[in-house]
Design a protein around this motif. Sequence first.
Motif, PDB file in Angstrom:
ATOM      1  N   VAL A 326       0.844  -1.195   0.000  1.00 37.63           N
ATOM      2  CA  VAL A 326       0.000   0.000   0.000  1.00 37.63           C
ATOM      3  C   VAL A 326       0.877   1.242   0.000  1.00 37.63           C
ATOM      4  O   VAL A 326       0.665   2.191  -0.765  1.00 37.63           O
ATOM      5  CB  VAL A 326      -0.947  -0.005   1.216  1.00 37.63           C
ATOM      6  N   ILE A 327       1.884   1.266   0.880  1.00 32.67           N
ATOM      7  CA  ILE A 327       2.788   2.405   0.947  1.00 32.67           C
ATOM      8  C   ILE A 327       3.621   2.497  -0.319  1.00 32.67           C
ATOM      9  O   ILE A 327       3.795   3.573  -0.899  1.00 32.67           O
ATOM     10  CB  ILE A 327       3.698   2.289   2.187  1.00 32.67           C
ATOM     11  N   ASP A 328       4.139   1.362  -0.765  1.00 30.70           N
ATOM     12  CA  ASP A 328       5.016   1.375  -1.944  1.00 30.70           C
ATOM     13  C   ASP A 328       4.300   1.868  -3.181  1.00 30.70           C
ATOM     14  O   ASP A 328       4.869   2.626  -3.984  1.00 30.70           O
ATOM     15  CB  ASP A 328       5.569  -0.043  -2.191  1.00 30.70           C
ATOM     16  N   GLU A 329       3.027   1.465  -3.358  1.00 24.97           N
ATOM     17  CA  GLU A 329       2.302   1.817  -4.574  1.00 24.97           C
ATOM     18  C   GLU A 329       1.645   3.191  -4.505  1.00 24.97           C
ATOM     19  O   GLU A 329       1.514   3.874  -5.520  1.00 24.97           O
ATOM     20  CB  GLU A 329       1.238   0.752  -4.876  1.00 24.97           C
ATOM     21  N   VAL A 330       1.212   3.591  -3.293  1.00 25.68           N
ATOM     22  CA  VAL A 330       0.507   4.864  -3.166  1.00 25.68           C
ATOM     23  C   VAL A 330       1.490   6.013  -2.965  1.00 25.68           C
ATOM     24  O   VAL A 330       1.471   7.014  -3.678  1.00 25.68           O
ATOM     25  CB  VAL A 330      -0.520   4.815  -2.020  1.00 25.68           C
ATOM     26  N   LEU A 331       2.375   5.908  -1.983  1.00 23.28           N
ATOM     27  CA  LEU A 331       3.335   6.975  -1.700  1.00 23.28           C
ATOM     28  C   LEU A 331       4.614   6.845  -2.507  1.00 23.28           C
ATOM     29  O   LEU A 331       5.147   7.818  -3.024  1.00 23.28           O
ATOM     30  CB  LEU A 331       3.673   6.995  -0.199  1.00 23.28           C
ATOM     31  N   GLY A 332       5.146   5.648  -2.576  1.00 23.69           N
ATOM     32  CA  GLY A 332       6.435   5.455  -3.247  1.00 23.69           C
ATOM     33  C   GLY A 332       7.573   6.011  -2.410  1.00 23.69           C
ATOM     34  O   GLY A 332       7.580   5.904  -1.179  1.00 23.69           O
ATOM     35  N   GLU A 333       8.499   6.672  -3.051  1.00 25.94           N
ATOM     36  CA  GLU A 333       9.628   7.293  -2.360  1.00 25.94           C
ATOM     37  C   GLU A 333       9.241   8.702  -1.904  1.00 25.94           C
ATOM     38  O   GLU A 333       8.486   9.406  -2.583  1.00 25.94           O
ATOM     39  CB  GLU A 333      10.838   7.368  -3.273  1.00 25.94           C
ATOM     40  N   ALA A 334       9.783   9.101  -0.731  1.00 20.95           N
ATOM     41  CA  ALA A 334       9.535  10.438  -0.193  1.00 20.95           C
ATOM     42  C   ALA A 334      10.814  11.255  -0.215  1.00 20.95           C
ATOM     43  O   ALA A 334      11.920  10.708  -0.101  1.00 20.95           O
ATOM     44  CB  ALA A 334       8.997  10.346   1.232  1.00 20.95           C
ATOM     45  N   ARG A 335      10.651  12.567  -0.349  1.00 19.18           N
ATOM     46  CA  ARG A 335      11.823  13.460  -0.401  1.00 19.18           C
ATOM     47  C   ARG A 335      11.499  14.751   0.343  1.00 19.18           C
ATOM     48  O   ARG A 335      10.386  15.278   0.255  1.00 19.18           O
ATOM     49  CB  ARG A 335      12.199  13.779  -1.842  1.00 19.18           C
ATOM     50  N   LEU A 336      12.496  15.268   1.092  1.00 21.03           N
ATOM     51  CA  LEU A 336      12.391  16.551   1.771  1.00 21.03           C
ATOM     52  C   LEU A 336      13.585  17.400   1.379  1.00 21.03           C
ATOM     53  O   LEU A 336      14.744  16.993   1.567  1.00 21.03           O
ATOM     54  CB  LEU A 336      12.360  16.358   3.289  1.00 21.03           C
ATOM     55  N   VAL A 400      16.529   6.639  10.704  1.00 17.12           N
ATOM     56  CA  VAL A 400      16.491   5.641   9.633  1.00 17.12           C
ATOM     57  C   VAL A 400      16.934   6.246   8.307  1.00 17.12           C
ATOM     58  O   VAL A 400      17.267   5.515   7.364  1.00 17.12           O
ATOM     59  CB  VAL A 400      15.084   5.026   9.495  1.00 17.12           C
ATOM     60  N   ALA A 401      16.891   7.576   8.216  1.00 16.90           N
ATOM     61  CA  ALA A 401      17.402   8.297   7.041  1.00 16.90           C
ATOM     62  C   ALA A 401      17.801   9.678   7.525  1.00 16.90           C
ATOM     63  O   ALA A 401      17.118  10.270   8.363  1.00 16.90           O
ATOM     64  CB  ALA A 401      16.358   8.391   5.940  1.00 16.90           C
ATOM     65  N   GLN A 402      18.930  10.230   6.995  1.00 17.31           N
ATOM     66  CA  GLN A 402      19.384  11.522   7.462  1.00 17.31           C
ATOM     67  C   GLN A 402      20.256  12.190   6.406  1.00 17.31           C
ATOM     68  O   GLN A 402      20.772  11.536   5.490  1.00 17.31           O
ATOM     69  CB  GLN A 402      20.168  11.387   8.770  1.00 17.31           C
ATOM     70  N   ALA A 403      20.370  13.518   6.525  1.00 15.23           N
ATOM     71  CA  ALA A 403      21.250  14.306   5.655  1.00 15.23           C
ATOM     72  C   ALA A 403      21.766  15.465   6.486  1.00 15.23           C
ATOM     73  O   ALA A 403      21.062  15.995   7.352  1.00 15.23           O
ATOM     74  CB  ALA A 403      20.502  14.798   4.422  1.00 15.23           C
ATOM     75  N   THR A 414      12.548   5.892   2.029  1.00 16.28           N
ATOM     76  CA  THR A 414      11.562   4.913   1.602  1.00 16.28           C
ATOM     77  C   THR A 414      10.615   4.646   2.755  1.00 16.28           C
ATOM     78  O   THR A 414      11.011   4.046   3.760  1.00 16.28           O
ATOM     79  CB  THR A 414      12.237   3.598   1.173  1.00 16.28           C
ATOM     80  N   PRO A 415       9.384   5.144   2.699  1.00 13.16           N
ATOM     81  CA  PRO A 415       8.458   4.970   3.818  1.00 13.16           C
ATOM     82  C   PRO A 415       8.206   3.497   4.123  1.00 13.16           C
ATOM     83  O   PRO A 415       8.255   2.630   3.235  1.00 13.16           O
ATOM     84  CB  PRO A 415       7.174   5.659   3.334  1.00 13.16           C
ATOM     85  N   ALA A 416       7.948   3.219   5.391  1.00  7.56           N
ATOM     86  CA  ALA A 416       7.654   1.867   5.842  1.00  7.56           C
ATOM     87  C   ALA A 416       6.541   1.922   6.865  1.00  7.56           C
ATOM     88  O   ALA A 416       6.158   2.995   7.364  1.00  7.56           O
ATOM     89  CB  ALA A 416       8.908   1.213   6.432  1.00  7.56           C
ATOM     90  N   ASP A 417       5.994   0.760   7.187  1.00  8.82           N
ATOM     91  CA  ASP A 417       4.905   0.654   8.144  1.00  8.82           C
ATOM     92  C   ASP A 417       5.345   1.203   9.506  1.00  8.82           C
ATOM     93  O   ASP A 417       6.443   0.925   9.984  1.00  8.82           O
ATOM     94  CB  ASP A 417       4.499  -0.808   8.284  1.00  8.82           C
ATOM     95  N   GLY A 418       4.484   2.041  10.137  1.00  4.41           N
ATOM     96  CA  GLY A 418       4.806   2.578  11.453  1.00  4.41           C
ATOM     97  C   GLY A 418       4.465   4.047  11.568  1.00  4.41           C
ATOM     98  O   GLY A 418       3.851   4.644  10.678  1.00  4.41           O
ATOM     99  N   ASP A 419       4.869   4.647  12.697  1.00  6.50           N
ATOM    100  CA  ASP A 419       4.664   6.070  12.969  1.00  6.50           C
ATOM    101  C   ASP A 419       6.019   6.757  12.924  1.00  6.50           C
ATOM    102  O   ASP A 419       6.957   6.352  13.641  1.00  6.50           O
ATOM    103  CB  ASP A 419       4.016   6.272  14.337  1.00  6.50           C
ATOM    104  N   TRP A 420       6.083   7.853  12.121  1.00  3.95           N
ATOM    105  CA  TRP A 420       7.377   8.467  11.840  1.00  3.95           C
ATOM    106  C   TRP A 420       7.336   9.967  12.101  1.00  3.95           C
ATOM    107  O   TRP A 420       6.288  10.601  11.991  1.00  3.95           O
ATOM    108  CB  TRP A 420       7.790   8.212  10.384  1.00  3.95           C
ATOM    109  N   THR A 421       8.523  10.541  12.413  1.00  4.73           N
ATOM    110  CA  THR A 421       8.667  11.973  12.653  1.00  4.73           C
ATOM    111  C   THR A 421       9.899  12.475  11.915  1.00  4.73           C
ATOM    112  O   THR A 421      10.952  11.816  11.929  1.00  4.73           O
ATOM    113  CB  THR A 421       8.814  12.270  14.153  1.00  4.73           C
TER     114      THR A 421
END
Length: 504
Positions: A326-336, A400-403, A414-421
């Motif tokens: 669901v996440i992979d097909e609807v959201l895909g990759e996220a970028r900020l 889990v990801a940083q810059a 790459t979004p995954a199942d769970g609650d994220w900030t």
Amino acid sequence: MTDQQTPYPVRVDAVVDAPLSRWLWLVKWLLLLPHLVVLALLWIGFVVATVIAWFAILITGRYPRALFDYDVGVLRWSWRVHYYGYGALGTDRYPPFTLADVPDYPAHLEVPYPERLSRGLVLVKSWLLALPHWLVVALFVGGGIWIGASAADDGAWDSGWGLGGLVGILVLVAGVVLLFTGRYPQSVYDFVLGMDRWVLRVAAYVALMTDRYPPFRFDMGGTDPGTQPAVPTGPVPAGGPAALPATSAPAPAQRWGAGRVTAVVAGAILLLLSTGLLAGGIGLAWADTTQREDGYLSTPTDDLATSGYALVTGSIDLDVGGDEWVIDEVLGEARLDVTPADPSVELFLGVARTADADGYLDGVGYRAVDDLGADGGLDEGRDIPGGAPAGAPGDQDIWVAQAQGSGTQTLDWTPADGDWTVVVMRADGSAGVDVDARAGVTAPFLPWLWGGLLVTGGVLFVVGALLVGLAAHRAASSAPPGPVPAWPAPQPGPAAGPPAAPPS
């Protein structure tokens, strides 16, 4: 013949159906509920039929006869309902469920069919030319005409004209007088009918039924100046029977039965649904094909700043029960993408599970960015009081990801199942964060979504058009022209008012 003497083609007649019940008007709102439900559907068909007629007049100069008869029938039905209800309280006889004229009902509306209509006027008469009348109608009926429903502040739809304005006020006065005296004040009745007649004339003009501009003329009373007696009659005694007027309008050549009306309403609903689906599909297709940058669809860039130590998003809830597709097909990759206002400042961007981010930020002063703003960008958020963090964000092992670095920083995740900030800070953990930020996703499902909307909308449009077209075609060929039935109408006379009701 002067304008004061020239009858307007939209003819509205009525007669007080005395004696009237003292109390029935108190519950007519409940008795009218079935009519209001049916009329809500009929007016959907009315709007669609008028739109179709707009194009037909623009191209051919003719109003399709079957659609014309349907629209007149809806106006006629609405007038009977409002005459019974809080648009006049002129009768206690329950309105019939029909588009046709009912000769013995005390309220009537007729509009002669125009053989030709101006192609040019159709472009401007419903909105520009009718604007002065819209203002008058707003005064009469409290902000709108039931030819098009008006949206209230809470989103509810109001399709009745007797709920406000001068009509509503005077009908309420008449109801109170009727309750205590058993009589409907004649002067109030005449004034209310004059306003109702004005509203109906404007409704027919806006609905393209005539090119004759509605007169700024207050024709009070139940008898329309356009309705003339069939033969000369002698004096009418006060309170006596009225003569039967006739009309020179040609009889409608169409027959609208329940099946055809149902088909038009169903087709109109499908056409409106298809319009929404097609508009949504076109909008999404435009965004998907023209607004992507490096494959990402992004929010507008917003300036976010805080005197605290961090900019923090609210919890991003991606709990999908383990169905990662669901996440992979609807959201895909996220970028900020984040750019500091001061190019010399080094920034840190990180994504962590909400529980871990809350633990790191416990007691830290920051600004919470909870929602998207009104323009689709990131909201400026609210300040959370606190002090400095225990250490630099880059030294934490929660991300889990940083810059990190100077200049524009881009974080891909790459979004995954769970609650994220998501957290944005100065790399050294010091106070004062001022950045331009935008977020984006690849949304791989979007082409399937807008494609499905376009296909579904197209199918509904074809089915709806067929229903409306076939019903109108069969109505147009179902009955030959016939004589117009006459109806009882009041004659002017020395009557002081309707007879009193028996004592309650």
